[in-house]
Design a protein around this motif. Structure first.
Motif, short mmCIF file in Angstrom:
data_model
loop_
_atom_site.label_atom_id
_atom_site.label_comp_id
_atom_site.label_asym_id
_atom_site.label_seq_id
_atom_site.Cartn_x
_atom_site.Cartn_y
_atom_site.Cartn_z
N GLY A 72 0.77 -1.24 0.00
CA GLY A 72 0.00 0.00 0.00
C GLY A 72 0.80 1.29 0.00
O GLY A 72 0.26 2.34 0.34
N CYS A 73 2.09 1.23 -0.39
CA CYS A 73 2.87 2.47 -0.53
C CYS A 73 2.48 3.10 -1.86
O CYS A 73 3.17 2.94 -2.88
CB CYS A 73 4.36 2.17 -0.47
N GLU A 74 1.40 3.81 -1.87
CA GLU A 74 0.73 4.23 -3.10
C GLU A 74 1.52 5.23 -3.93
O GLU A 74 1.28 5.36 -5.13
CB GLU A 74 -0.65 4.79 -2.77
N ARG A 75 2.44 5.97 -3.34
CA ARG A 75 3.22 6.95 -4.09
C ARG A 75 4.63 6.47 -4.42
O ARG A 75 5.39 7.19 -5.05
CB ARG A 75 3.29 8.26 -3.29
N LEU A 76 4.96 5.26 -4.02
CA LEU A 76 6.28 4.72 -4.31
C LEU A 76 6.42 4.49 -5.81
O LEU A 76 5.67 3.73 -6.41
CB LEU A 76 6.47 3.39 -3.56
N GLU A 77 7.41 5.15 -6.43
CA GLU A 77 7.59 5.10 -7.87
C GLU A 77 8.72 4.17 -8.30
O GLU A 77 8.67 3.62 -9.41
CB GLU A 77 7.86 6.50 -8.41
N GLU A 78 9.72 4.01 -7.46
CA GLU A 78 10.88 3.23 -7.87
C GLU A 78 11.57 2.63 -6.66
O GLU A 78 11.67 3.26 -5.61
CB GLU A 78 11.87 4.12 -8.63
#
Length: 221
Positions: A72-78
């Motif tokens: 659920g780390c919804e903003r994790l991009e990379e």
């Protein structure tokens, strides 16, 4: 972007250092998180629902990532996974909706159950040469995954892709390619022993090349 460094205390008597969820919660992490060299494990649900983290840099000393570690780390991009990582638990990146790129550890053998389920923007996965098993639902609902890779395991993959398996895949899990509506071509350059039930259910395959030595195709595959 906020840059933070996670600092962990180590007991001299212990050969392992575990990043615990309690530490993550107490430090209100956001933006880019850089974890320093020295620890070996990320415990179960350590970063679960940390919705303001955008990038995580892991150290080369890391060996194990437990279940639901980044759920659920919804903003994790990379996230760059070091080559020394030996295991990644089930659902570790479940629901990381902004995750676009993943480099898997070079020695990783198992893509665990529902590892990237509902990673809606995941486009690229590299580091696949050592993979031996793609477990059930590993890439379920990865709608943006596209391009040529070395194996499959993609559920609800709606971007056009041609998938090539390399190495020695032992099994493709249940619903591994579930509703891959734009997946048109699938081939195996190495070996595969078992295609489990419904692994191609709903896929838009036009070409399928099965390897010599295939031992078992389960019902509904």
């Amino acid at each position: 972007m906020i840059r933070q460094t996670v600092e962990i205390g180590f007991g001299r008597s212990s050969p392992r250092a575990v990043l615990q969820r309690s530490y993550v919660l107490n430090n209100h992490l956001s933006g880019e998180v850089v974890i320093p060299k020295g620890f070996t494990d990320i415990e179960v649900s350590a970063f679960k629902d940390m919705k303001n983290i955008t990038r995580i840099v892991l150290p080369k000393t890391l060996l194990h990532i437990d279940e639901r570690a980044f759920w659920g780390c919804e903003r994790l991009e990379e996230i760059m996974l070091p080559d020394g990582v030996e295991s990644i638990g089930d659902e570790a990146f479940y629901g990381c909706k902004s995750l676009e790129y993943v480099r898997l550890p070079s020695g990783l053998r198992i893509i665990s159950k529902e590892l990237f389920k509902n990673c809606l923007k995941l486009r690229t996965v590299t580091g696949l040469r050592s993979v031996r098993c793609v477990e059930d639902g590993a890439f379920w609902n990865c709608r943006s995954l596209a391009g040529r890779t070395r194996w499959g395991g993609f559920g609800t993959c709606r971007s056009r892709a041609a998938i090539e398996f390399g190495g020695k895949i032992e099994a493709i899990g249940v619903y591994a390619f579930y509703r891959c509506e734009r997946l048109e071509k699938l081939s195996f350059k190495g070996t595969v022993k078992c295609l489990k039930s419904h692994c191609f259910d709903g896929a838009g395959l036009r070409e399928l090349f099965l390897p010599e030595g295939l031992e078992q195709i389960r019902d509904g595959a």
